[in-house]
Design a protein around this motif. Structure first.
Motif, PDB file in Angstrom:
ATOM      1  N   ASP A   1      -3.517   6.488   1.393  1.00 52.43           N
ATOM      2  CA  ASP A   1      -2.706   5.563   1.919  1.00 52.43           C
ATOM      3  C   ASP A   1      -3.233   4.088   1.940  1.00 52.43           C
ATOM      4  O   ASP A   1      -2.356   3.190   2.086  1.00 52.43           O
ATOM      5  N   HIS A   2      -4.624   3.851   1.662  1.00 50.94           N
ATOM      6  CA  HIS A   2      -5.112   2.585   1.980  1.00 50.94           C
ATOM      7  C   HIS A   2      -4.949   1.949   0.142  1.00 50.94           C
ATOM      8  O   HIS A   2      -5.251   0.448   0.266  1.00 50.94           O
ATOM      9  N   LEU A   3      -4.800   2.718  -0.607  1.00 52.33           N
ATOM     10  CA  LEU A   3      -4.454   1.668  -1.938  1.00 52.33           C
ATOM     11  C   LEU A   3      -3.053   1.341  -2.180  1.00 52.33           C
ATOM     12  O   LEU A   3      -2.218   1.945  -1.918  1.00 52.33           O
ATOM     13  N   SER A   4      -3.341   0.286  -3.030  1.00 50.41           N
ATOM     14  CA  SER A   4      -1.860  -0.276  -3.382  1.00 50.41           C
ATOM     15  C   SER A   4      -1.102   0.388  -4.539  1.00 50.41           C
ATOM     16  O   SER A   4      -1.800   1.261  -5.310  1.00 50.41           O
ATOM     17  N   LEU A   5       0.290   0.357  -4.623  1.00 50.15           N
ATOM     18  CA  LEU A   5       0.733   0.670  -5.764  1.00 50.15           C
ATOM     19  C   LEU A   5       0.471   0.333  -7.086  1.00 50.15           C
ATOM     20  O   LEU A   5       0.570   1.147  -8.106  1.00 50.15           O
TER      21      LEU A   5
ATOM     22  N   THR B   1       0.859  -1.147   0.113  1.00 49.43           N
ATOM     23  CA  THR B   1       0.018  -0.075  -0.035  1.00 49.43           C
ATOM     24  C   THR B   1       0.840   1.375  -0.197  1.00 49.43           C
ATOM     25  O   THR B   1       2.181   1.120   0.288  1.00 49.43           O
ATOM     26  N   THR B   2       0.346   2.428  -0.048  1.00 48.93           N
ATOM     27  CA  THR B   2       0.869   3.666  -0.153  1.00 48.93           C
ATOM     28  C   THR B   2       1.323   3.898   1.317  1.00 48.93           C
ATOM     29  O   THR B   2       2.450   4.489   1.395  1.00 48.93           O
ATOM     30  N   ARG B   3       0.741   3.423   2.272  1.00 52.35           N
ATOM     31  CA  ARG B   3       1.290   3.724   3.584  1.00 52.35           C
ATOM     32  C   ARG B   3       2.426   2.910   3.906  1.00 52.35           C
ATOM     33  O   ARG B   3       3.288   3.339   4.527  1.00 52.35           O
TER      34      ARG B   3
END
Length: 73
Positions: free
Chosen positions: A53-57, A23-25
């Motif tokens: 923050d909760h979505l993936s790259l 994730t972006t986090r």
């Protein structure tokens, strides 16, 4: 495994190895470990898109060798 380059335009350029499933986090935590700043003060952008923050790259279609803009709030 991909490598992402983050540039804050203040002289700090960071290369991070991560996965497209992260994730972006997770990416912010890796950047924070290398730069010494707290992860919640980091803002990642590409052009005018601010990454959540909760979505993936992979959701943002971030691939190997991509450059991201690193800002601090």
């Amino acid at each position: 495994m991909i490598e992402v380059v983050c540039n804050d335009h203040l002289g700090k350029k960071v290369r991070i190895k991560c996965s497209t499933d992260d994730t972006t986090r997770d990416l912010k935590n890796l950047i924070a470990a290398q730069t010494g700043t707290r992860w919640n003060k980091i803002v990642l952008k590409k052009w005018y898109t601010i990454f959540k923050d909760h979505l993936s790259l992979g959701d943002y279609e971030i691939h190997n060798g991509m450059n991201l803009e690193l800002y601090y709030q």
